[in-house]
Design a protein around this motif. Structure first.
Motif, short mmCIF file in Angstrom:
data_model
loop_
_atom_site.label_atom_id
_atom_site.label_comp_id
_atom_site.label_asym_id
_atom_site.label_seq_id
_atom_site.Cartn_x
_atom_site.Cartn_y
_atom_site.Cartn_z
N GLU A 1 0.70 -1.40 0.00
CA GLU A 1 -0.01 0.02 -0.25
C GLU A 1 0.63 1.55 0.06
OE1 GLU A 1 -2.52 -0.08 2.90
OE2 GLU A 1 -4.11 1.32 2.10
N VAL A 2 0.45 2.16 -0.55
CA VAL A 2 1.56 2.96 -0.51
C VAL A 2 0.47 4.52 -0.08
CG1 VAL A 2 2.42 4.78 -2.56
CG2 VAL A 2 2.72 2.46 -2.91
N ASP A 3 1.20 5.46 0.26
CA ASP A 3 0.41 6.18 0.92
C ASP A 3 0.25 7.44 0.02
OD1 ASP A 3 2.16 8.81 1.32
OD2 ASP A 3 3.87 6.97 1.38
N LYS A 4 -1.32 8.08 0.06
CA LYS A 4 -1.76 9.16 -0.17
C LYS A 4 -0.65 9.81 -1.30
CE LYS A 4 -5.42 6.72 -0.62
NZ LYS A 4 -5.89 6.11 -1.47
N GLU A 5 0.09 10.50 -0.71
CA GLU A 5 0.69 11.75 -1.00
C GLU A 5 1.78 11.26 -2.20
OE1 GLU A 5 4.07 15.67 0.01
OE2 GLU A 5 3.48 13.86 1.78
#
Length: 394
Positions: A374-378
Motif C-alpha cells: 500500500e502506497v501512502d496517499k501523498e
C-alpha cells in the motif's frame, strides 16, 4: 586465526546481513522481511492442486499477475503475463477483482497499487521479492542529488525521467519535479518529451538504459553523459561536469543484465555461427553496440515469434524467460540460447515460488489479507502524476 580464537570473538551481524537473512526490515528498501505465516513444504506433492483449489474458491475476487521473469511453476497460475507496466495496467482494468496478487517484485506491486482503485488490495506473495536496481536509488539520495544540481545552478534546467523499475518514492519525486516515467519500450519518447521541457535530464535509476537510449537512439555522444554516484560527495562530479552534461545518469544497474559482457557476445558468435544476438537495453553500452537487435522484453518475445524457422538466437535477458521461449519455439526449429555461459536468474524475482503463492491464495481464500502493498496517499498522488505524463506521451 585459529578456531578457538574465532569463537572468542563477539561477531555481530550487520544490519544489511540481517536484512538479507530476513530478520530485519527496512521500510525504505525494496528488500522485505520473512513471511509472517507458515509456508507449505516445497516437496508437498499437492501444491499445484492446492493452488488451483484456492484460486477456484476465490473466483473473480482474485486476479493473478505473472511477470515474464517468474518461474514456470508460478506463471502457470497467472491470469495474464507481461512486463511490469503492462501488468499494472491490466490490474487497473479489472476493477471487480478485490485482490491483485502480483507475482513480480516490490516496485511492480507498488505501481499496481497506484493505478488500481482504493477498493482493490495488491498482494506480493513474498515481501522479500525486491529489485536490486530499485534499491540503488533511495529518496534521501535523490534529494541530495537535487541539492547538488541546485548548488550547481542547473536544477531549473533539469527534467527527471525515472525508469518504471523504481520505487514509489522515486516516481513521486519525479512527478513533483515535473518529470515523467518511462519503460524500456518508450524511453526515447520520454526523453524527447523531457528535452522539450528542459535542457538536461536526470535519468533514474538505470544508467545503462539511459545511456543506450541517448547514444544509440538519439544521436548523443558518450561525452554528453555523466554518471552520478550517490555514494560519493557531489556524486563524484565537478560543477563543470554537471553543467556540461546533457544526460545525468544515476549509478544504478540491473544485476542480471549487467552480467552480460562483450566477451559473452564474441564467445557466442564463435560457438554458434550465424547466431542473432538480441539483448535488453538494460545491458552495458558495449554489449548493446555489439548486438544485432536491442529491445524490451515484449520486443524480444515478438522478435522471436516473427523469426524464421531454423534461425539461431542468443538472448541477453533473464533466464526464466529465455528458457521458456526456447521451449516454446523448439518445435519451429528455432535455436534459442542464453547469451552468457553462466546461468543467472533474477534472485529476488525468483523468491516468488509455488509455496509462497499457495500460502497467499489459501490465506486470501480463508479471508485473511496478507502481504498487502500500500502506497501512502501523498506519494501515490505525485507518482501517479508522473505515470500519467508517461501515458500522455505521443
Amino acid at each position: 586465526m585459529t578456531t578457538a580464537h574465532t569463537q572468542e570473538l563477539d561477531v555481530q551481524p550487520t544490519p544489511l546481513a540481517l536484512l538479507l537473512l530476513g530478520r530485519e526490515a527496512d521500510p525504505r528498501s525494496e528488500r522485505g522481511v520473512e513471511c509472517p505465516g507458515d509456508l507449505p513444504s516445497p516437496s508437498d506433492p499437492d501444491l499445484v492442486a492446492r493452488a488451483r483449489a484456492a484460486k477456484e474458491k476465490l473466483g473473480d475476487k482474485v486476479f493473478v499477475l505473472g511477470h515474464h521473469y517468474q518461474r514456470d511453476e508460478v506463471i502457470q497460475f497467472a491470469d495474464v503475463t507481461g512486463d511490469s507496466f503492462k501488468l499494472a495496467k491490466d490490474a487497473a482494468a479489472r476493477p471487480e477483482a478485490e485482490y491483485i496478487v502480483f507475482c513480480g517484485v516490490h516496485f511492480m506491486a507498488e505501481s499496481a497499487d497506484i493505478l488500481t482503485s482504493d477498493d482493490q488490495k495488491v498482494v506480493l506473495p513474498d515481501l522479500a521479492a525486491g529489485c536490486s536496481m530499485a534499491d540503488m536509488a533511495t529518496a534521501e539520495q535523490v534529494a541530495e542529488c537535487w541539492d547538488a544540481l541546485t548548488e550547481a545552478g542547473i536544477a531549473e534546467q533539469v527534467v527527471p525521467v525515472s525508469y518504471m523499475n523504481s520505487s514509489a518514492d522515486i516516481k513521486a519525486f519525479t512527478g513533483k519535479h515535473g518529470g515523467t516515467i518511462c519503460t524500456s519500450s518508450n524511453a526515447k519518447r520520454a526523453l524527447d518529451w523531457a528535452f522539450e521541457q528542459g535542457e538536461k535530464v536526470l535519468f533514474l535509476p538505470d544508467q545503462h538504459l539511459g545511456r543506450n537510449t541517448a547514444v544509440r537512439d538519439m544521436g548523443m555522444t558518450l561525452e554528453d553523459c555523466v554518471v552520478y554516484n550517490p555514494h560519493r560527495p557531489n556524486g563524484g562530479l565537478t560543477v563543470k561536469e554537471l553543467r556540461g552534461a546533457k544526460m545525468i545518469l544515476w549509478r544504478g544497474h540491473c544485476s542480471v543484465h549487467g552480467r552480460f559482457s562483450l566477451d559473452s557476445v564474441n564467445d557466442v558468435r564463435e560457438r554458434i555461427p550465424g547466431v542473432n544476438v538480441l539483448v535488453h537495453p538494460e545491458c552495458k553500452h558495449e554489449v548493446v553496440a555489439a548486438a544485432d537487435y536491442v529491445g524490451s522484453t515484449e520486443y524480444i518475445i515478438k522478435a522471436l515469434e516473427a523469426a524464421p524457422a531454423g534461425s539461431k538466437w542468443a538472448i541477453g535477458t533473464e533466464l526464466n524467460l529465455v528458457r521458456r521461449l526456447a521451449n516454446r519455439f523448439a518445435a519451429e526449429d528455432k535455436e534459442i540460447v542464453f547469451l552468457d555461459k553462466t546461468v543467472c536468474f533474477c534472485s529476488t524475482m525468483n523468491r516468488i515460488d509455488l509455496p509462497h503463492l499457495v500460502w497467499t491464495l489459501e490465506s486470501l481464500a480463508e479471508g485473511t489479507l496478507v502481504n498487502r502493498i500500500e502506497v501512502d496517499k501523498e506519494t501515490e498522488a505525485f507518482a501517479k502524476l508522473a505515470l500519467e505524463r508517461m501515458l500522455a506521451l505521443p
